[in-house]
Design a protein around this motif. Structure first.
Motif, mmCIF file in Angstrom:
data_model
loop_
_atom_site.group_PDB
_atom_site.id
_atom_site.type_symbol
_atom_site.label_atom_id
_atom_site.label_comp_id
_atom_site.label_asym_id
_atom_site.label_seq_id
_atom_site.Cartn_x
_atom_site.Cartn_y
_atom_site.Cartn_z
ATOM 1 N N ILE A 138 0.837 -1.194 0.000
ATOM 2 C CA ILE A 138 0.000 0.000 0.000
ATOM 3 C C ILE A 138 0.872 1.245 0.000
ATOM 4 O O ILE A 138 0.585 2.233 -0.686
ATOM 5 C CB ILE A 138 -0.940 0.013 1.231
ATOM 6 C CG1 ILE A 138 -1.933 -1.153 1.150
ATOM 7 C CG2 ILE A 138 -1.669 1.344 1.347
ATOM 8 C CD1 ILE A 138 -2.910 -1.060 0.002
ATOM 9 N N ARG A 139 1.973 1.225 0.749
ATOM 10 C CA ARG A 139 2.884 2.370 0.797
ATOM 11 C C ARG A 139 3.436 2.672 -0.602
ATOM 12 O O ARG A 139 3.517 3.830 -1.015
ATOM 13 C CB ARG A 139 4.038 2.092 1.766
ATOM 14 C CG ARG A 139 4.921 3.315 2.034
ATOM 15 C CD ARG A 139 6.150 2.904 2.856
ATOM 16 N NE ARG A 139 5.790 2.271 4.100
ATOM 17 C CZ ARG A 139 5.467 2.933 5.210
ATOM 18 N NH1 ARG A 139 5.442 4.247 5.198
ATOM 19 N NH2 ARG A 139 5.155 2.271 6.306
ATOM 20 N N VAL A 140 3.826 1.625 -1.319
ATOM 21 C CA VAL A 140 4.340 1.808 -2.684
ATOM 22 C C VAL A 140 3.259 2.397 -3.587
ATOM 23 O O VAL A 140 3.513 3.310 -4.378
ATOM 24 C CB VAL A 140 4.853 0.465 -3.241
ATOM 25 C CG1 VAL A 140 5.179 0.597 -4.723
ATOM 26 C CG2 VAL A 140 6.085 0.014 -2.469
ATOM 27 N N GLN A 141 2.044 1.870 -3.451
ATOM 28 C CA GLN A 141 0.931 2.375 -4.261
ATOM 29 C C GLN A 141 0.689 3.856 -3.986
ATOM 30 O O GLN A 141 0.543 4.659 -4.909
ATOM 31 C CB GLN A 141 -0.349 1.588 -3.932
ATOM 32 C CG GLN A 141 -0.323 0.130 -4.298
ATOM 33 C CD GLN A 141 -0.820 -0.109 -5.720
ATOM 34 O OE1 GLN A 141 -0.818 0.799 -6.544
ATOM 35 N NE2 GLN A 141 -1.257 -1.309 -5.993
ATOM 36 N N LEU A 142 0.635 4.229 -2.709
ATOM 37 C CA LEU A 142 0.379 5.620 -2.355
ATOM 38 C C LEU A 142 1.500 6.527 -2.849
ATOM 39 O O LEU A 142 1.246 7.649 -3.313
ATOM 40 C CB LEU A 142 0.216 5.768 -0.844
ATOM 41 C CG LEU A 142 -1.046 5.152 -0.228
ATOM 42 C CD1 LEU A 142 -1.056 5.384 1.279
ATOM 43 C CD2 LEU A 142 -2.308 5.733 -0.850
ATOM 44 N N GLU A 144 3.355 6.134 -5.491
ATOM 45 C CA GLU A 144 3.193 6.325 -6.937
ATOM 46 C C GLU A 144 2.054 7.304 -7.225
ATOM 47 O O GLU A 144 2.169 8.170 -8.108
ATOM 48 C CB GLU A 144 2.902 4.978 -7.602
ATOM 49 C CG GLU A 144 4.077 4.012 -7.589
ATOM 50 C CD GLU A 144 3.700 2.657 -8.166
ATOM 51 O OE1 GLU A 144 2.527 2.494 -8.570
ATOM 52 O OE2 GLU A 144 4.574 1.772 -8.202
ATOM 53 N N ILE A 145 0.956 7.171 -6.486
ATOM 54 C CA ILE A 145 -0.203 8.035 -6.698
ATOM 55 C C ILE A 145 0.143 9.480 -6.355
ATOM 56 O O ILE A 145 -0.179 10.417 -7.090
ATOM 57 C CB ILE A 145 -1.394 7.541 -5.854
ATOM 58 C CG1 ILE A 145 -1.925 6.218 -6.446
ATOM 59 C CG2 ILE A 145 -2.506 8.580 -5.806
ATOM 60 C CD1 ILE A 145 -2.842 5.463 -5.511
ATOM 61 N N VAL A 146 0.820 9.677 -5.221
ATOM 62 C CA VAL A 146 1.193 11.030 -4.807
ATOM 63 C C VAL A 146 2.169 11.651 -5.801
ATOM 64 O O VAL A 146 2.073 12.834 -6.127
ATOM 65 C CB VAL A 146 1.780 11.018 -3.382
ATOM 66 C CG1 VAL A 146 2.408 12.369 -3.042
ATOM 67 C CG2 VAL A 146 0.705 10.678 -2.368
ATOM 68 N N ASP A 147 3.119 10.863 -6.285
ATOM 69 C CA ASP A 147 4.079 11.388 -7.253
ATOM 70 C C ASP A 147 3.365 11.868 -8.516
ATOM 71 O O ASP A 147 3.702 12.930 -9.068
ATOM 72 C CB ASP A 147 5.107 10.313 -7.615
ATOM 73 C CG ASP A 147 6.234 10.879 -8.473
ATOM 74 O OD1 ASP A 147 7.019 11.684 -7.950
ATOM 75 O OD2 ASP A 147 6.309 10.523 -9.665
ATOM 76 N N ARG A 148 2.363 11.116 -8.954
ATOM 77 C CA ARG A 148 1.595 11.531 -10.131
ATOM 78 C C ARG A 148 0.837 12.825 -9.862
ATOM 79 O O ARG A 148 0.788 13.722 -10.696
ATOM 80 C CB ARG A 148 0.617 10.422 -10.528
ATOM 81 C CG ARG A 148 -0.104 10.682 -11.848
ATOM 82 C CD ARG A 148 -1.035 9.523 -12.180
ATOM 83 N NE ARG A 148 -2.168 9.469 -11.260
ATOM 84 C CZ ARG A 148 -3.047 8.469 -11.231
ATOM 85 N NH1 ARG A 148 -2.888 7.428 -12.017
ATOM 86 N NH2 ARG A 148 -4.065 8.492 -10.392
ATOM 87 N N TYR A 149 0.271 12.915 -8.669
ATOM 88 C CA TYR A 149 -0.483 14.122 -8.300
ATOM 89 C C TYR A 149 0.446 15.333 -8.188
ATOM 90 O O TYR A 149 0.122 16.430 -8.653
ATOM 91 C CB TYR A 149 -1.211 13.879 -6.985
ATOM 92 C CG TYR A 149 -2.058 15.048 -6.539
ATOM 93 C CD1 TYR A 149 -3.186 15.419 -7.257
ATOM 94 C CD2 TYR A 149 -1.736 15.775 -5.400
ATOM 95 C CE1 TYR A 149 -3.972 16.481 -6.855
ATOM 96 C CE2 TYR A 149 -2.511 16.832 -4.993
ATOM 97 C CZ TYR A 149 -3.623 17.185 -5.718
ATOM 98 O OH TYR A 149 -4.384 18.245 -5.316
ATOM 99 N N VAL A 150 1.614 15.139 -7.577
ATOM 100 C CA VAL A 150 2.577 16.240 -7.446
ATOM 101 C C VAL A 150 2.990 16.750 -8.819
ATOM 102 O O VAL A 150 3.066 17.970 -9.047
ATOM 103 C CB VAL A 150 3.814 15.778 -6.634
ATOM 104 C CG1 VAL A 150 4.965 16.769 -6.785
ATOM 105 C CG2 VAL A 150 3.454 15.614 -5.158
ATOM 106 N N GLU A 151 3.255 15.851 -9.746
ATOM 107 C CA GLU A 151 3.669 16.281 -11.088
ATOM 108 C C GLU A 151 2.549 17.042 -11.785
ATOM 109 O O GLU A 151 2.794 18.032 -12.485
ATOM 110 C CB GLU A 151 4.102 15.081 -11.921
ATOM 111 C CG GLU A 151 4.684 15.471 -13.283
ATOM 112 C CD GLU A 151 5.772 16.519 -13.181
ATOM 113 O OE1 GLU A 151 5.712 17.502 -13.970
ATOM 114 O OE2 GLU A 151 6.664 16.399 -12.326
#
Length: 235
Positions: A138-142, A144-151
């Motif tokens: 779950i940590r890895v998933q989050l 990746e999701i946050v990195d996409r949102y930040v970009e």
């Protein structure tokens, strides 16, 4: 299976122990072959990892950054200040009004989405050290999701900087700005859920020559971050 589970989380939320995500129950509701389900997901933890991603993919506003009403507010402010934005001073007035008008609205809009509530619930549990089934996955998933949102938010801030005649200060990037503002909104949102009166009330503050305006505390904080990390382009 994922569609049925997303609908369930939309209605009930995602419980930390995943009590409302039972594979056998979802198989029955979805009407799919049991053998196929367990070939794809050997256990509930594996299924929930894919479910977390599906929840965010089902929420276009999270991937897009600002929700459509916030973008409309931003467009309205820039249109209303089109003449003023021809000068550096006018662009600063327009920037303040853009931040003032959009931050409070966007914070509430984001907090009402299922995807964001799931993100905050899971990230809080992981940060607290609670035993979350499948925690590392779950940590890895989050992440990746946050990195996409930040970009995505960095792209928004690049466009805003260009419109308002700003650039990032040396050593900083739009990604840094996005991370800092997300941290402000997350923290403000956490406190607002605990004590709405502490964060939600308006403050009449004069931050420029235009005089006092009603500011949400989060908007003041975001404006402070934005102006600290950017500077005006040379004439």
């Amino acid at each position: 299976m994922l569609k049925v589970a997303v609908e369930r989380v939309n209605a009930e939320g995602l419980r930390l122990g995943y009590e409302n995500i039972e594979l056998e129950d979802l198989i029955r509701v979805a009407g799919v072959p049991r053998s196929t389900v367990f070939r794809i997901w050997p256990d509930r933890t594996a299924f929930v990892a894919d479910l977390v991603r599906a929840l965010f993919e089902a929420d276009p506003n999270f991937g897009a950054g600002f929700d459509p009403p916030t973008m409309s507010l931003l467009d309205e402010v820039m249109t209303a200040n089109a003449d003023a934005m021809r000068t550096p001073e006018g662009r600063q007035v327009a920037l303040r009004e853009a931040v003032r008008a959009t931050v409070a609205h966007n914070m509430v809009a984001v907090e009402t989405t299922v995807a964001w509530r799931v993100y905050r619930t899971m990230s809080a549990a992981l940060a607290s050290g609670d035993a979350v089934p499948g925690g590392e996955n779950i940590r890895v998933q989050l992440a990746e999701i946050v990195d996409r949102y930040v970009e995505r938010m960095a792209e928004v801030y690049r466009a805003l900087n260009a419109a308002f005649g700003l650039r990032m200060r040396d050593g900083l990037s739009e990604r840094d700005l996005a991370v800092a503002i997300i941290a402000v909104i997350d923290g403000m949102g956490d406190h607002r859920r605990i004590s709405p009166a502490l964060i939600g009330s308006a403050h009449d503050v004069a931050l420029g020559p235009e005089g006092a305006r009603a500011w949400h505390l989060a908007a003041i904080a975001v404006y402070g971050v934005y102006t600290a990390m950017t500077e005006g382009l040379p004439d």
